[in-house]
Design a protein around this motif. Structure first.
Motif, short mmCIF file in Angstrom:
data_model
loop_
_atom_site.label_atom_id
_atom_site.label_comp_id
_atom_site.label_asym_id
_atom_site.label_seq_id
_atom_site.Cartn_x
_atom_site.Cartn_y
_atom_site.Cartn_z
N ASN A 525 0.82 -1.22 0.00
CA ASN A 525 0.00 0.00 0.00
C ASN A 525 0.86 1.27 0.00
OD1 ASN A 525 0.48 -1.04 2.72
ND2 ASN A 525 -0.65 0.73 3.47
N TYR A 526 2.08 1.19 0.53
CA TYR A 526 2.96 2.37 0.49
C TYR A 526 3.29 2.74 -0.96
CZ TYR A 526 4.01 1.41 5.46
OH TYR A 526 3.96 1.18 6.81
N ILE A 527 3.45 1.71 -1.77
CA ILE A 527 3.79 1.97 -3.18
C ILE A 527 2.59 2.60 -3.90
CG2 ILE A 527 4.46 0.84 -5.35
CD1 ILE A 527 6.08 -1.11 -3.69
N CYS A 528 1.41 2.11 -3.57
CA CYS A 528 0.19 2.70 -4.16
C CYS A 528 0.09 4.17 -3.79
CB CYS A 528 -1.06 2.01 -3.62
SG CYS A 528 -1.24 0.32 -4.15
N GLU A 529 0.26 4.43 -2.51
CA GLU A 529 0.14 5.79 -1.99
C GLU A 529 1.16 6.70 -2.68
OE1 GLU A 529 -2.16 7.97 0.14
OE2 GLU A 529 -2.29 5.87 0.76
N ASN A 530 2.40 6.21 -2.79
CA ASN A 530 3.45 7.04 -3.40
C ASN A 530 3.16 7.30 -4.88
OD1 ASN A 530 6.06 8.29 -2.71
ND2 ASN A 530 6.86 6.98 -4.35
N ALA A 531 2.69 6.27 -5.58
CA ALA A 531 2.37 6.45 -7.00
C ALA A 531 1.28 7.50 -7.14
CB ALA A 531 1.92 5.12 -7.60
N SER A 536 -0.44 12.96 -8.53
CA SER A 536 -1.15 14.23 -8.25
C SER A 536 -0.20 15.42 -8.30
CB SER A 536 -1.91 14.29 -6.93
OG SER A 536 -1.82 13.19 -6.21
N LEU A 537 1.03 15.24 -7.82
CA LEU A 537 1.98 16.36 -7.92
C LEU A 537 2.31 16.64 -9.39
CD1 LEU A 537 4.35 15.60 -4.91
CD2 LEU A 537 2.73 17.49 -5.12
N PHE A 538 2.32 15.56 -10.18
CA PHE A 538 2.53 15.76 -11.62
C PHE A 538 1.39 16.60 -12.20
CE2 PHE A 538 1.65 14.77 -16.01
CZ PHE A 538 2.86 15.14 -16.58
N SER A 539 0.21 16.28 -11.76
CA SER A 539 -0.95 17.00 -12.28
C SER A 539 -0.85 18.49 -11.94
CB SER A 539 -2.18 16.35 -11.66
OG SER A 539 -3.31 16.97 -12.07
N ASN A 540 -0.42 18.82 -10.72
CA ASN A 540 -0.22 20.23 -10.35
C ASN A 540 0.85 20.88 -11.23
OD1 ASN A 540 -1.92 19.61 -8.28
ND2 ASN A 540 -0.35 19.66 -6.68
N PHE A 541 1.93 20.16 -11.40
CA PHE A 541 3.04 20.66 -12.21
C PHE A 541 2.58 20.92 -13.65
CE2 PHE A 541 6.01 18.68 -15.34
CZ PHE A 541 6.96 19.67 -15.43
N TYR A 542 1.81 20.00 -14.16
CA TYR A 542 1.35 20.07 -15.54
C TYR A 542 0.37 21.23 -15.74
CZ TYR A 542 -0.71 18.19 -19.86
OH TYR A 542 -1.16 18.00 -21.13
N ASN A 543 -0.50 21.43 -14.74
CA ASN A 543 -1.46 22.52 -14.86
C ASN A 543 -0.80 23.88 -14.67
OD1 ASN A 543 -3.49 20.67 -15.24
ND2 ASN A 543 -4.00 20.55 -13.06
N ASP A 544 0.27 23.88 -13.92
CA ASP A 544 0.96 25.12 -13.59
C ASP A 544 1.85 25.62 -14.71
OD1 ASP A 544 0.60 26.19 -11.07
OD2 ASP A 544 2.80 26.13 -10.71
N ASN A 545 2.41 24.70 -15.45
CA ASN A 545 3.41 25.05 -16.46
C ASN A 545 2.89 24.67 -17.85
OD1 ASN A 545 5.45 25.79 -14.45
ND2 ASN A 545 5.44 23.59 -13.98
N HIS A 546 2.99 25.62 -18.76
CA HIS A 546 2.45 25.33 -20.10
C HIS A 546 3.57 24.80 -20.97
CE1 HIS A 546 -1.32 26.95 -18.81
NE2 HIS A 546 -0.60 27.88 -18.19
#
Ligand code: ARG
Length: 585
Positions: A525-531, A536-546
């Motif tokens: 479950n730690y691996i699931c959580e980390n993935a 989600s951090l990727f999603s923030n990064f992607y929305n933030d930067n064009h």
């Protein structure tokens, strides 16, 4: 590759030592207040007791040494706590090394030891049902996790193929087809018998015979007798049993393949039969066995036990072997074949007493050495939305195939209405999405916990789901192909341009620690959580930067490289979980 936390801990430990304190106080952890600092060390509090000094004074001395270390950007002492921030250059070096690492930051074992993982555990002549789902999912993930650390991990399905159920099925077939040559006195095993039985038929025969044996004592006695004769290798019964076994194995294999669950060994309880005599001899030589109510048993109670642990039964009064006998003989077999340093049993928590007895007996008899780790990795139940064990509409046990199909059909529906409108290879995609939904929905929970099977939740493209992860990879692929950047040989990231990027890079660089903890605690479950957190951090990064419209070529390249490494890391996480990704959705 060393984990980031280890590197930081080494630095802080050395600083403690330089100041004249015990090294062991230098343990660094990820801060639980990311708004205040990235990492922290609370060792000064413990040191304060030993050295009779104020924590603040100790932390201040240590911080003076740390400020000179190139890896820390900032070291603050706040009421005895050391709050740490790392240098961007250090983080970038670490990330670049990680991207190039063959194991993507997963620490490799020093010794190439063998771990046998016993999971799956279906029973011949019975269909795979939802009770078998967790053993397959969790066992496969744990085996892959062990293998990812460089250990030799061997998965064994350990079929239930040697007990009374076999006698029951054979007895019922005998009643229905008494004319078959299997039941003739002088059965010749080289003879081809024209008798076909399908998995569906076996699935019908077993419950029928089982019910009958409860109502009809005579039938039960016949089945018991057949079981003993089968175990004594009666030629006719053995030939019929072999046929049944093959039918069952082929049937299981199909379903397990569909679920991306693969066993190195297809042994069963029956394969341990040839080790039973030796087992009995060992137990006898050590004077461990005695007869109780006609059965042969071994005491496994320890003096300091607070609860009663009943003796383990080695032979029933009719001289047949039982579940514990085959499990003990199997340990003997595994010891001879693989000399494993560990054997993990991924089996329902309700069997914990059985394993406790078997392990104690194996250690007492010295079938394995004292330091061989025999471990029962139990798991909770999968419940329906009503919180009760999952059932079909009419209250029966749902077959695994039916469960899979239900999710698959929904996955197809979702794909058809997908925002991507891309329904090429829909069958392949839907099956991968189905597996991702089912497995991630299970593995995100700690294995010991019960969980609720909720198809709609598991198939959601947002939140903690396997689908969200597949979606993230597909999104990265689509971006990379728009930029015609699919294959990059070397991923180098030489600058940090935004805060969302920094958060993402930090998370990626801490994955090695997650893998390590996940292995040590046998907790996928730690691996699931980390993935999920990476995605989600990727999603923030992607929305933030064009990324696509970015005009600064260097910046754009760094961002593209970040996308590449996120993709690699997510695929690695999924691979350990036994989940395959899709290239496009
Ligand atoms: N066939 C068993 C059952 O249905 C599970 C086997 C688990 N593995 C073992 N080595 N006992 O309960």
């Amino acid at each position: 590759m060393n984990t980031l936390i280890n590197i930081l801990t080494e630095n802080v430990s050395n600083a403690f030592e330089k100041c004249g304190y015990d090294k062991n106080y230098g343990k660094v952890i990820v801060s639980d207040r990311q708004d205040l600092c990235e990492f922290q060390c609370n060792g000064a509090f413990m040191a304060a007791k030993q050295y009779r000094k104020a924590p603040q004074a100790i932390a201040t001395e240590v911080s003076a040494v740390l400020t000179n270390e190139k890896i820390f950007k900032k070291v603050d002492v706040v009421s005895g706590f050391l709050n740490l921030a790392i240098e961007d250059s250090f983080l970038l070096n670490y990330i670049n090394e990680l991207a190039e690492d063959k194991h993507l930051g997963i620490q490799q074992a020093e010794k190439q030891e063998t771990i046998v993982v016993d999971y799956g555990g279906p029973n011949c002549a019975k269909p795979l049902h939802i009770g078998h789902l967790r053993a397959a999912i969790i066992g496969e993930a744990l085996k892959r996790l062990a293998a990812s650390t460089g250990r030799n991990a061997i998965g064994d399905v350990h079929l239930g193929d040697w007990g009374l159920p076999m006698g029951l099925v054979i007895a019922e077939i005998k009643e229905r087809h008494p004319e078959l040559p299997y039941f003739k006195e002088n059965f010749d095993e080289s003879q081809e018998v024209d008798f076909v039985v399908t998995a569906e038929e076996l699935n019908e025969i077993y419950p029928f015979a089982s019910k009958k044996s409860k109502e009809d004592e005579e039938f039960r006695a016949i089945a018991q007798k057949i079981t003993v004769e089968l175990q004594n290798l009666n030629k006719g019964y053995y030939a019929l049993w072999k046929k049944m076994l093959q039918v069952s194995k082929d049937d299981f294999k199909k379903m397990y393949d569909t679920l991306n669950v693969h066993f190195e060994l297809w042994y069963g309880e029956s394969d341990a039969d040839q080790y039973i005599d030796e087992l009995l001899k060992i137990l006898d030589n050590k004077n461990l066995t005695y007869t109780s109510n006609g059965a042969l048993v071994v005491d496994v109670q320890n003096e300091d036990d607070k609860v009663q642990i009943p003796p383990v039964m080695i032979k029933k009064s009719d001289n047949s072997s039982n579940y514990a006998t085959t499990d003990l003989a199997t340990i003997l077999q595994r010891q001879k074949d693989y000399n494993p340093s560990e054997i993990w049993y991924v089996v329902d928590s309700r069997q914990s007493l059985h394993f406790n007895q078997v392990f104690r007996c194996a250690k007492k008899a010295e079938i394995v050495s004292n330091d061989t780790n025999l471990e029962h990795l139990g798991f909770g139940t999968m419940n329906g939305k009503d919180g009760k064990p999952f059932k079909t509409r009419d209250g029966g046990v749902m077959k695994l195939e039916d469960l899979y199909n239900t999710v698959y059909e929904k996955a197809v529906e979702r794909l058809k209405e997908s925002e991507f409108g891309n329904i090429e290879n829909i069958e392949e995609k839907a099956s991968k999405i189905t597996v991702a939904a089912i497995k991630f929905g299970d593995l995100i929970n700690h294995r010991l916990k019960d969980y609720i099977f909720d198809i709609d939740k598991f198939l959601a493209s947002k939140g903690k789901t396997g689908v969200f992860l597949l979606y993230t990879i597909a999104r990265i692929n689509s971006l990379l192909s728009k930029l015609e950047q699919n294959e990059s040989s070397k991923i180098a990231i030489n600058n940090i341009y935004s805060d969302t990027e920094k958060q993402l890079l930090l998370k990626l660089s801490l994955s090695g620690e997650v893998f390590k903890n996940s292995f040590n605690e046998k907790a996928p479950n730690y691996i699931c959580e980390n993935a999920y957190e990476i995605a989600s951090l990727f999603s923030n990064f992607y929305n933030d930067n064009h990324i696509i419209s970015e005009s600064d070529a260097d910046k754009k390249q760094v961002w593209v490289n970040i996308c590449q490494i996120v993709k690699k890391m997510l695929i690695k996480h999924l691979d350990i979980l036994g989940i395959e990704h899709v290239n496009a959705m």
